[in-house]
Design a protein around this motif. Structure first.
Motif, PDB file in Angstrom:
ATOM      1  N   TYR A   1       0.826  -1.205   0.000  1.00 49.10           N
ATOM      2  CA  TYR A   1       0.000   0.000   0.000  1.00 49.10           C
ATOM      3  C   TYR A   1       0.861   1.257   0.000  1.00 49.10           C
ATOM      4  CZ  TYR A   1       0.921   0.135   5.074  1.00 49.10           C
ATOM      5  OH  TYR A   1       1.527   0.172   6.306  1.00 49.10           O
ATOM      6  N   ASN A   2       0.332   2.303  -0.617  1.00 47.86           N
ATOM      7  CA  ASN A   2       1.006   3.590  -0.744  1.00 47.86           C
ATOM      8  C   ASN A   2       0.668   4.440   0.489  1.00 47.86           C
ATOM      9  OD1 ASN A   2       1.226   6.488  -1.442  1.00 47.86           O
ATOM     10  ND2 ASN A   2       1.813   5.747  -3.473  1.00 47.86           N
TER      11      ASN A   2
ATOM     12  N   ILE B   1     -11.261  -0.614  -8.708  1.00 52.17           N
ATOM     13  CA  ILE B   1     -10.265  -0.958  -9.720  1.00 52.17           C
ATOM     14  C   ILE B   1     -10.611  -0.204 -10.994  1.00 52.17           C
ATOM     15  CG2 ILE B   1      -9.323  -2.788 -11.175  1.00 52.17           C
ATOM     16  CD1 ILE B   1      -9.814  -4.774  -8.940  1.00 52.17           C
ATOM     17  N   ALA B   2      -9.631   0.423 -11.604  1.00 52.52           N
ATOM     18  CA  ALA B   2      -9.856   1.177 -12.841  1.00 52.52           C
ATOM     19  C   ALA B   2     -10.304   0.244 -13.961  1.00 52.52           C
ATOM     20  CB  ALA B   2      -8.570   1.891 -13.262  1.00 52.52           C
ATOM     21  N   PRO B   3     -11.300   0.625 -14.763  1.00 55.13           N
ATOM     22  CA  PRO B   3     -11.745  -0.221 -15.877  1.00 55.13           C
ATOM     23  C   PRO B   3     -10.613  -0.612 -16.823  1.00 55.13           C
ATOM     24  CG  PRO B   3     -13.323   1.529 -15.503  1.00 55.13           C
ATOM     25  CD  PRO B   3     -12.147   1.827 -14.608  1.00 55.13           C
TER      26      PRO B   3
ATOM     27  N   SER C   1     -10.616   6.108  -4.434  1.00 53.79           N
ATOM     28  CA  SER C   1     -10.932   6.041  -5.877  1.00 53.79           C
ATOM     29  C   SER C   1     -11.716   7.267  -6.351  1.00 53.79           C
ATOM     30  CB  SER C   1     -11.713   4.759  -6.172  1.00 53.79           C
ATOM     31  OG  SER C   1     -10.938   3.629  -5.875  1.00 53.79           O
ATOM     32  N   LYS C   2     -10.987   8.320  -6.607  1.00 59.08           N
ATOM     33  CA  LYS C   2     -11.583   9.561  -7.128  1.00 59.08           C
ATOM     34  C   LYS C   2     -10.467  10.411  -7.730  1.00 59.08           C
ATOM     35  CE  LYS C   2     -13.246  10.226  -3.053  1.00 59.08           C
ATOM     36  NZ  LYS C   2     -13.956  10.732  -1.843  1.00 59.08           N
ATOM     37  N   ASN C   3     -10.857  11.329  -8.604  1.00 64.43           N
ATOM     38  CA  ASN C   3      -9.909  12.268  -9.217  1.00 64.43           C
ATOM     39  C   ASN C   3      -8.737  11.575  -9.907  1.00 64.43           C
ATOM     40  OD1 ASN C   3     -11.461  14.430  -8.162  1.00 64.43           O
ATOM     41  ND2 ASN C   3     -10.389  14.258  -6.191  1.00 64.43           N
ATOM     42  N   GLY C   4      -9.045  10.477 -10.599  1.00 62.16           N
ATOM     43  CA  GLY C   4      -8.007   9.795 -11.360  1.00 62.16           C
ATOM     44  C   GLY C   4      -7.153   8.835 -10.558  1.00 62.16           C
ATOM     45  N   LYS C   5      -7.418   8.729  -9.264  1.00 64.31           N
ATOM     46  CA  LYS C   5      -6.713   7.769  -8.412  1.00 64.31           C
ATOM     47  C   LYS C   5      -7.615   6.559  -8.178  1.00 64.31           C
ATOM     48  CE  LYS C   5      -3.396  10.840  -7.547  1.00 64.31           C
ATOM     49  NZ  LYS C   5      -2.031  10.706  -8.059  1.00 64.31           N
TER      50      LYS C   5
ATOM     51  N   THR D   1      -2.365   4.103  -8.197  1.00 63.03           N
ATOM     52  CA  THR D   1      -3.148   3.096  -7.498  1.00 63.03           C
ATOM     53  C   THR D   1      -2.573   2.906  -6.101  1.00 63.03           C
ATOM     54  OG1 THR D   1      -3.509   1.959  -9.614  1.00 63.03           O
ATOM     55  CG2 THR D   1      -4.059   0.756  -7.620  1.00 63.03           C
ATOM     56  N   ALA D   2      -3.437   2.796  -5.105  1.00 63.83           N
ATOM     57  CA  ALA D   2      -2.975   2.789  -3.712  1.00 63.83           C
ATOM     58  C   ALA D   2      -2.628   1.415  -3.174  1.00 63.83           C
ATOM     59  CB  ALA D   2      -4.041   3.424  -2.817  1.00 63.83           C
TER      60      ALA D   2
END
Length: 438
Positions: A162-163, A253-255, A190-194, A274-275
């Protein structure tokens, strides 16, 4: 640690299709070492951040071996996306290297081909004895009732990386220990491109590793006791749905991860996109991509909510790389000597330190490096809460068939199509129907 994403094909045409695929662009060195008894060919798996990194790591060791024995080793590092196809082609054609790395979960499948040297007591004695190796690593070297088909080289387990900054910025105060906590933390991030969690939807073996664990946590297996496929049990279906739902329903998870292949999730993690990422030995990759050790943390991979959860307290498959010898090598003594060298205490310490993995050789684990942050969690997981994937002859077909089913479900999720219990079960039933019949 196997990250294969070979194309899915019907089981009835698996060997032929793989052979045709590999012949189209393969560069196999055929028939063992024909040019000289003082030469070996070695297919190494891609362990580092790139093939070039692996060459830089391995070549000095091969030079050291040549200086010691007079035997030159011709190295080819093969990406995981090609490795299983190349090996299967070599087993059917008889045109393979002298020595090769294999993903440990392929051991029983490749053992069934008859192409690999069995490691009986006599052969183990040539490399210092079977009792030098950790029992769990040997348990992933072939079918239980047969001599191992390979020798353990690197051992690994999964952990959750984890970040730290992304967690702090999102107000997440502690790393998750359960999947519910992963989802909760992921939604905050998960918002603003993260994005909260990474996946590699096109990486068939990584798909298998994750859903194997999620099924085990529900007390479910993918094969019956007599080795028959059992892909549509309630636990197996629920495991796949839970994994794909991290994208489809929870949206952590990003598509775009539906199309990700080997190491792309690690790149996003290293760049702060990604965290969280579930991976095996990742420290060297993070470092090679510019991430400092104090920027990330690592904890055991999550379990289902509760203690220890709904089923078994399994949070990783027994991951690792084994070293095998092709039975038709023209330099068996040299190949055996090379395996002895690579599994010696000193080489085990050096190579596993470099790759951030755990030595499967007991004496090498005494090095303090394997109690550091990055490796202590992996070592503890292997000792307490990891389970081997099924050591059955059809394991590689299982990876292709079910790994592809998960890949296609991720593609549906990325496209906004519904992922339901029924659609998951249908995909797994299709995979089961494609398996070889006895």
């Amino acid at each position: 640690m196997r990250r294969n994403r070979a194309a899915a094909v019907g089981a009835a045409t698996l060997s032929l299709a793989l052979a045709l695929t590999a012949c189209g662009g393969g560069s196999s060195t055929g028939g063992g070492s024909n040019d000289s008894p003082k030469t070996l060919t070695y297919w190494a798996s891609n362990q580092g951040a790139s093939i070039q990194v692996d060459k830089k790591v391995l070549q000095p060791e091969l030079d050291k071996f040549e200086k010691k024995t007079g035997i030159k080793v011709k190295l080819e590092v093969i990406p995981w996306s090609d490795l299983l196809n190349r090996i299967l082609t070599a087993t059917t054609s008889g045109q393979g290297p002298d020595v090769l790395n294999i993903g440990n979960t392929w051991s029983a499948s490749l053992q069934a081909s008859g192409a690999l040297l069995p490691w009986d007591a006599k052969n183990f004695e040539k490399i210092g004895g079977k009792d030098r190796f950790v029992e769990s690593a040997l348990g992933s070297a072939g079918a239980q009732d047969k001599d191992p088909a390979a020798v353990p080289l690197y051992s690994m387990s999964y952990a959750l990386y984890y970040n730290k900054k992304m967690f702090k910025d999102a107000g997440v105060t502690k790393p998750p220990t359960t999947w519910d906590e992963v989802v909760a933390a992921g939604k905050k991030i998960s918002k603003n491109g993260k994005w909260g969690l990474a996946a590699e939807g096109s990486n068939l073996s990584n798909n298998i590793h994750q859903i194997f664990v999620l099924a085990k946590q529900r007390g479910a297996d993918w094969f019956t006791a007599d080795g028959k496929p059992d892909f549509t049990s309630d636990g197996a279906v629920a495991a796949v749905k839970q994994y794909v739902d991290f994208m489809a329903k929870d949206k952590i998870i990003a598509p775009g991860n539906a199309e990700y292949a080997q190491n792309q999730s690690l790149s996003d993690f290293s760049k702060g996109k990604t965290a969280m990422v579930l991976w095996q030995a990742a420290q060297s990759t993070f470092k090679s991509q510019g991430m400092k050790d104090d920027e990330w943390g690592v904890v055991p991979a999550p379990v289902q909510s509760g203690a220890p959860g709904q089923g078994q307290n399994v949070n990783s498959m027994v991951a690792g790389i084994n070293m095998a010898v092709f039975k038709n090598t023209k330099n068996l003594d040299g190949a055996t000597e090379f395996v002895k060298f690579m599994t010696s205490d000193d080489e085990q310490k050096l190579l596993n330190k470099t790759y951030g993995s755990i030595p499967p050789v007991k004496a090498a684990q005494d090095d303090p490096a394997f109690n550091a942050q990055a490796t202590a969690v992996l070592k503890d997981t292997l000792a307490k809460s990891a389970a081997p994937l099924p050591q059955v002859a059809d394991e590689s077909q299982f990876e292709t068939a079910v790994g592809t089913a998960v890949k296609e479900l991720f593609a549906d999720a990325a496209a906004g199509k519904p992922v339901t219990t029924e659609s998951v079960k249908a995909a797994l039933n299709k995979a089961q129907q494609s398996m070889p019949t006895k």
